[in-house]
Write an enzyme that holds these catalytic residues in place. Structure first.
Site, PDB file in Angstrom:
ATOM      1  N   ARG A 113       9.465   4.532   2.819  1.00  0.00           N
ATOM      2  CA  ARG A 113      10.050   4.124   1.534  1.00  0.00           C
ATOM      3  C   ARG A 113      10.921   5.223   0.901  1.00  0.00           C
ATOM      4  O   ARG A 113      10.950   5.401  -0.315  1.00  0.00           O
ATOM      5  CB  ARG A 113       8.952   3.731   0.533  1.00  0.00           C
ATOM      6  CG  ARG A 113       8.138   2.539   0.922  1.00  0.00           C
ATOM      7  CD  ARG A 113       8.971   1.264   1.033  1.00  0.00           C
ATOM      8  NE  ARG A 113       8.117   0.130   1.322  1.00  0.00           N
ATOM      9  CZ  ARG A 113       7.766  -0.252   2.548  1.00  0.00           C
ATOM     10  NH1 ARG A 113       8.241   0.386   3.606  1.00  0.00           N
ATOM     11  NH2 ARG A 113       6.975  -1.277   2.732  1.00  0.00           N
ATOM     12  N   SER A 137       5.684  -4.609  -4.035  1.00  0.00           N
ATOM     13  CA  SER A 137       4.711  -3.527  -4.243  1.00  0.00           C
ATOM     14  C   SER A 137       5.186  -2.622  -5.368  1.00  0.00           C
ATOM     15  O   SER A 137       6.331  -2.158  -5.346  1.00  0.00           O
ATOM     16  CB  SER A 137       4.589  -2.669  -2.987  1.00  0.00           C
ATOM     17  OG  SER A 137       4.279  -3.486  -1.897  1.00  0.00           O
ATOM     18  N   GLU A 188       7.181   2.617  -6.489  1.00  0.00           N
ATOM     19  CA  GLU A 188       8.173   2.216  -5.480  1.00  0.00           C
ATOM     20  C   GLU A 188       9.514   1.787  -6.102  1.00  0.00           C
ATOM     21  O   GLU A 188      10.562   2.256  -5.659  1.00  0.00           O
ATOM     22  CB  GLU A 188       7.592   1.094  -4.619  1.00  0.00           C
ATOM     23  CG  GLU A 188       8.345   0.920  -3.333  1.00  0.00           C
ATOM     24  CD  GLU A 188       7.720  -0.078  -2.393  1.00  0.00           C
ATOM     25  OE1 GLU A 188       6.633   0.191  -1.862  1.00  0.00           O
ATOM     26  OE2 GLU A 188       8.341  -1.131  -2.187  1.00  0.00           O
TER      27      GLU A 188
END
Ligand code: FAD
Length: 327
Positions: A156, A230, A322
């Site tokens: 990520r 998420s 995130e």
């Protein structure tokens, strides 16, 4: 090039949000105009795609940059414009027998945003499909091509997260025509076994359908329930701490470190969280923060802060967010 004033920032948390300006890039020449516009206005700026991974403020006193570059050229490699929809590209690859994209089926958002957080799902990350990324550097008025090896792709993360001056114009992907699938992921193998599916005779579209079915059983559709997927990254811990988390799922990252499931950690403390009027956790997946379309920026951030604090107080683990929080 189009410049709009008092622009409404569409975002999948459905926070009511506006910016002073919106600058739409329709071709490469517009990038040079944008460079001058930024210097003239002396305002902050941010590039956004479809707004499915941002927390947008009520008012951004700056320039929201977007592109309308959505061509897909399948030649020596696959070149795709930044504003093309990611899932449309996945469907294109399936139709054209280009392999590797199917596990990333149904991830919302644009192609230009996908390298930024190195989108990943079901054992595949976009970094394995990218050859290079075509950008305009807003810091020095130049066009550059960044090879995948130089993108600093991690879980990520990429160089684009660190450098908001890099406006992604298009992405060059490998067009792998060799029929090979990545099915070695727990929820995929369980689904295949439970449904008596023959591993060896799967077709391309059938793999995507399996992924879509698993995804839809776990994640809310942002068109019906506002969310950004998420909200936190899975935390990575030193293996010396693993025994503290015997009851939790973990995945090995290196010889010395492992990733824990942030969703499982949050699930274990959710009874300690106060209830908020307009935000909450998705009932089938605690990693997903949802809103009722009425939440403010502050409410989303307050809820995020309480979750992080409770996790830290209980497990001494720091959770990283995130989505991009626009300030
Ligand atoms: C229901 C749901 C499920 C999701 N599932 C997953 C998943 O499985 N895996 C996963 O990795 N993500 C997932 N996401 C997150 C999201 O889909 C991805 O992050 C997607 O890439 C965001 O695309 P976007 O166009 O909406 O980007 P935006 O939200 O508009 O922007 C996201 C970030 O990218 C930057 N950016 C956007 N476009 C550009 C550009 N052209 N140049 C430079 N920077 C740019 C922005 O500045 C921002 O930092 C999910 C989200 C939702 C709502």
């Amino acid at each position: 090039m189009k410049i709009n004033k008092d622009y409404q920032i569409t975002n999948s948390l459905r926070i009511s949000s506006h910016s002073k300006y919106n600058f739409l890039i329709e071709n490469n020449n517009d990038c040079l105009e944008l460079y001058d516009f930024i210097r003239l206005q002396r305002l902050p700026y941010i590039v956004i795609g479809e707004g499915t991974n941002i927390v947008a403020p009520e008012y951004f006193n700056g320039i929201v940059i977007q592109t309308s570059l959505n061509t897909i050229n399948n030649d020596k490699h696959l070149n795709v414009g930044a504003s093309a929809n990611w899932n449309k590209l996945v469907e294109f690859t399936i139709k054209n027998n280009i392999y590797g994209f199917e596990n990333l089926s149904l991830i919302p958002g644009s192609v230009g945003a996908a390298p930024v957080q190195n989108i990943g799902a079901y054992g595949v990350e976009i970094s394995s499909l990218i050859k290079s990324v075509e950008c305009f550097d807003l810091s020095n008025n130049s066009f550059i091509t960044i090879n995948a090896n130089d993108c600093n792709f991690k879980y990520r993360h990429s160089c684009f997260k660190d450098n908001p001056d890099l406006l992604i114009l298009s992405v060059n992907f490998f067009n792998n025509l060799k029929k090979e699938f990545n099915l070695n992921y727990d929820s995929i193998t369980s689904y295949i076994n439970e449904n008596n599916i023959d591993f060896n005779n799967l077709e391309h579209n059938e793999v995507a359908e399996i992924i879509n079915t698993i995804r839809c059983s776990k994640l809310p559709d942002p068109n019906n329930i506002p969310n950004v997927g998420s909200f936190f990254k899975n935390p990575i811990i030193d293996n010396s701490r693993l025994s503290e988390f015997n009851n939790f799922v973990s995945w090995s990252v290196t010889d010395n470190s492992s990733k824990l499931s942030a969703g499982q950690l949050i699930n274990s403390i959710k009874h300690l969280l106060p209830s908020f009027e307009n935000v909450g956790l998705y009932e089938h997946h605690s990693l997903v923060m949802i809103t009722n379309s009425k939440a403010s920026y502050e409410e989303v951030l307050d809820f995020k802060n309480i979750i992080s604090k409770t996790i830290f107080n209980n497990y001494s683990i720091h959770l990283d967010v995130e989505p991009t929080i626009i300030t």
